[in-house]
Design a protein around this motif. Structure first.
Motif, short mmCIF file in Angstrom:
data_model
loop_
_atom_site.label_atom_id
_atom_site.label_comp_id
_atom_site.label_asym_id
_atom_site.label_seq_id
_atom_site.Cartn_x
_atom_site.Cartn_y
_atom_site.Cartn_z
N GLU A 166 0.81 -1.22 0.00
CA GLU A 166 0.00 0.00 0.00
C GLU A 166 0.84 1.27 0.00
OE1 GLU A 166 -3.06 -0.01 -0.67
OE2 GLU A 166 -3.22 -2.20 -0.57
N ASP A 167 2.15 1.11 0.03
CA ASP A 167 3.02 2.29 0.10
C ASP A 167 3.88 2.47 -1.15
OD1 ASP A 167 2.27 3.25 2.66
OD2 ASP A 167 3.39 1.60 3.56
N ILE A 168 3.56 1.76 -2.23
CA ILE A 168 4.31 1.89 -3.47
C ILE A 168 3.34 1.80 -4.64
CG2 ILE A 168 4.85 -0.59 -3.51
CD1 ILE A 168 7.44 0.08 -4.97
N ARG A 169 3.61 2.57 -5.69
CA ARG A 169 2.82 2.51 -6.92
C ARG A 169 3.78 2.64 -8.11
NH1 ARG A 169 -0.26 1.40 -3.58
NH2 ARG A 169 -2.37 2.19 -3.15
N TRP A 170 3.47 1.92 -9.18
CA TRP A 170 4.19 2.13 -10.44
C TRP A 170 3.63 3.41 -11.04
CZ3 TRP A 170 7.45 -0.92 -8.88
CH2 TRP A 170 7.22 -2.26 -8.56
N VAL A 171 4.50 4.21 -11.66
CA VAL A 171 4.05 5.53 -12.08
C VAL A 171 4.73 5.97 -13.37
CG1 VAL A 171 5.81 6.74 -10.72
CG2 VAL A 171 3.66 7.92 -11.28
N ASP A 196 3.86 17.04 -15.16
CA ASP A 196 3.56 17.96 -16.25
C ASP A 196 2.28 17.65 -17.01
OD1 ASP A 196 4.70 15.65 -17.32
OD2 ASP A 196 6.46 16.67 -18.12
N PHE A 197 2.15 16.42 -17.54
CA PHE A 197 1.03 16.08 -18.39
C PHE A 197 0.14 15.02 -17.75
CE2 PHE A 197 4.75 16.93 -21.21
CZ PHE A 197 4.38 18.23 -21.55
N THR A 198 -1.12 15.05 -18.10
CA THR A 198 -2.08 14.11 -17.50
C THR A 198 -1.70 12.67 -17.79
OG1 THR A 198 -3.49 14.17 -19.49
CG2 THR A 198 -3.96 15.79 -17.74
N ILE A 199 -1.12 12.40 -18.96
CA ILE A 199 -0.79 11.02 -19.31
C ILE A 199 0.43 10.51 -18.55
CG2 ILE A 199 -1.84 11.19 -21.60
CD1 ILE A 199 0.99 11.46 -22.76
N ASN A 200 1.13 11.42 -17.87
CA ASN A 200 2.28 11.01 -17.06
C ASN A 200 1.93 10.89 -15.58
OD1 ASN A 200 3.94 10.96 -19.30
ND2 ASN A 200 4.72 13.04 -18.98
N ALA A 201 0.68 11.18 -15.24
CA ALA A 201 0.26 11.16 -13.83
C ALA A 201 -0.68 10.00 -13.56
CB ALA A 201 -0.41 12.49 -13.48
N LEU A 202 -0.31 8.84 -14.05
CA LEU A 202 -1.09 7.62 -13.85
C LEU A 202 -0.32 6.69 -12.93
CD1 LEU A 202 -2.14 7.04 -17.58
CD2 LEU A 202 -3.56 8.02 -15.76
N TYR A 203 -0.97 6.20 -11.88
CA TYR A 203 -0.34 5.38 -10.86
C TYR A 203 -1.03 4.01 -10.85
CZ TYR A 203 1.50 9.82 -9.10
OH TYR A 203 2.14 11.03 -8.99
N ALA A 204 -0.23 2.95 -10.81
CA ALA A 204 -0.80 1.60 -10.82
C ALA A 204 -0.45 0.87 -9.53
CB ALA A 204 -0.27 0.81 -12.01
N HIS A 205 -1.45 0.30 -8.89
CA HIS A 205 -1.27 -0.51 -7.69
C HIS A 205 -0.45 -1.74 -8.06
CE1 HIS A 205 -2.21 -3.09 -4.27
NE2 HIS A 205 -2.68 -2.03 -3.63
N PRO A 206 0.60 -2.08 -7.32
CA PRO A 206 1.50 -3.17 -7.74
C PRO A 206 0.87 -4.56 -7.65
CG PRO A 206 2.11 -2.39 -5.56
CD PRO A 206 1.06 -1.44 -6.07
N GLU A 207 -0.20 -4.70 -6.89
CA GLU A 207 -0.82 -6.01 -6.72
C GLU A 207 -2.09 -6.14 -7.55
OE1 GLU A 207 -2.77 -7.59 -2.86
OE2 GLU A 207 -0.69 -8.32 -2.80
N THR A 208 -3.01 -5.19 -7.41
CA THR A 208 -4.28 -5.26 -8.15
C THR A 208 -4.15 -4.69 -9.56
OG1 THR A 208 -5.04 -3.07 -7.44
CG2 THR A 208 -5.48 -4.93 -5.95
#
Length: 392
Positions: free
Chosen positions: A26-31, A120-132
């Motif tokens: 819960e403390d890490i996201r791919w980004v 900077d850009f909306t397409i660069n501000a996407l975060y993915a949960h590492p498990e779900t």
């Protein structure tokens, strides 16, 4: 577009699972790019992660898990985890405290949206949960990605005033990921183009190289010129040079030659060696890059007459550049390896010529004839030597 990241080779890596276990799911996201490019079906080369942990905690937790780290950007919250499948840059969540167009003063945060808001850009501000693999999208990046639209987060002019380099980043990202130009972004880039002068020349040079190496940036450079952006970074580049770039790119495609940033930079400059020297110095290019630009700037329309002779004289890379820019076919030298001149000065001395400048001059004359005759075998070179000695 899906609100969940599809499983791919990199999302299943055991080394990443170890990293997630070390930092807590819960403390890490791919980004950033790894999320964006996976959604687009592009190859993913670099993995970036965001975390709630402070850098010191990241280092300690990784050490406890047997993962080596390097404090690559510790002042800005970035630690690199050394993993067998590829390194991962882990950056603590941040928010901007102050900006001046060149650098930002940041504070660490515990909120994912704070971190997203400073991107900077909306397409660069996407975060993915590492498990779900569920994606957190705070500013409409998924919709923009689906529509192939590159859009600043918030007001474009405000974001550019925070970091002037975002002008060039906009054109690079719009070239790679966009299908059209955003009017608000274009207006902001145009009105704030003079702020590019305040940036480090290295940063400008690097960003231009990243843009030029994309598959087909010709329309983008024309747009930058139209908006007054290009004149701030390459004032030497006029309408003729921008058109020359477009012609070069078509020649590269026809010859099936990969894009090259320096070749394309040369196309954007007039064929004047002192200009190439000045641009190289201004953009803080490396010595080899400078030499390449200057070499290409010496081109003329006769380059295509003897492509192998040209490659022997200036090297294959520069020769290919010059041939493409002078509308000549580089095929004769694509796989060609320059032969070694089969005559040494000592052989001339052994034939009775005293050591000194005369030996060097004779050697040069024979080599010039050898090249003009398209590199005949040793026997012919010996004949040339006999002829030179007889004439002497």
């Amino acid at each position: 577009m899906s609100e969940r990241l599809p499983e791919t080779e990199w999302t299943r890596r055991k080394s990443l699972a170890r990293l997630v276990a070390a930092l807590g799911v819960e403390d890490i996201r791919w980004v950033g790019g790894c999320v964006r490019d996976t959604l687009l079906g592009y190859p993913v080369n670099d993995i970036d992660a965001a975390t709630r942990h402070l850098p010191a905690a990241v280092i300690d937790r990784c050490k406890d898990a047997g993962i080596r780290t390097i404090p690559t950007g510790i002042d800005h919250g970035t630690v690199t985890a050394i993993l067998e499948d590829g390194n991962v840059e882990i950056t603590t969540l941040r928010r901007d405290v102050a900006t001046d167009g060149r650098r930002a003063t940041i504070a660490f945060s515990e909120e994912w949206k704070d971190d997203a808001a400073r991107r900077d850009f909306t397409i660069n501000a996407l975060y993915a949960h590492p498990e779900t693999l569920e994606i957190s999208d705070y500013f409409g990046g998924l919709d923009d990605l689906a529509k192939r639209r590159v859009r600043f987060i918030g007001d474009a002019a405000t974001r550019i005033r925070e970091d002037h380099l975002r002008i060039l980043r906009y054109f690079r990202f719009a070239t790679r990921f966009g299908d059209s130009w955003d009017d608000e972004a274009s207006d902001a880039c145009s009105s704030l183009a003079p702020t590019l002068k305040g940036l480090s020349r290295e940063r400008v040079g690097w960003e231009m190289q990243n843009l030029l190496v994309l598959p087909d940036p010709a329309a983008t450079l024309a747009r930058m010129r139209e908006l007054g952006v290009l004149k701030e970074v390459l004032p030497e580049s006029g309408a003729r040079e921008v058109e020359q770039l477009a012609t070069l790119i078509e020649a590269e495609k026809a010859a099936k030659i990969d894009p090259d940033a320096m070749r394309r930079m040369a196309a954007l400059l007039p064929a004047i060696p002192p200009v190439a020297e000045a641009v190289s110095a201004r953009l803080r290019l490396s010595r080899s890059q400078r030499d390449r630009l200057v070499c290409v700037a010496r081109r003329d329309m006769r380059d295509g007459e003897h492509p192998q002779a040209l490659a022997y004289e200036v090297g294959r890379d520069c020769a290919i550049d010059r041939l493409l820019l002078t509308h000549a076919d580089p095929a004769p030298i694509r796989e060609w390896e320059a032969p070694v001149f089969p005559l040494k000065g000592g052989e001339i001395v052994a034939r009775g010529v005293g050591k000194g400048p005369e030996v060097a001059r004779m050697l040069q004359r024979i080599e010039k004839r050898w090249v003009a005759e398209q590199f005949p075998p040793r026997e012919r070179v010996e004949q040339m030597l006999d002829e030179e000695l007889a004439a002497r």
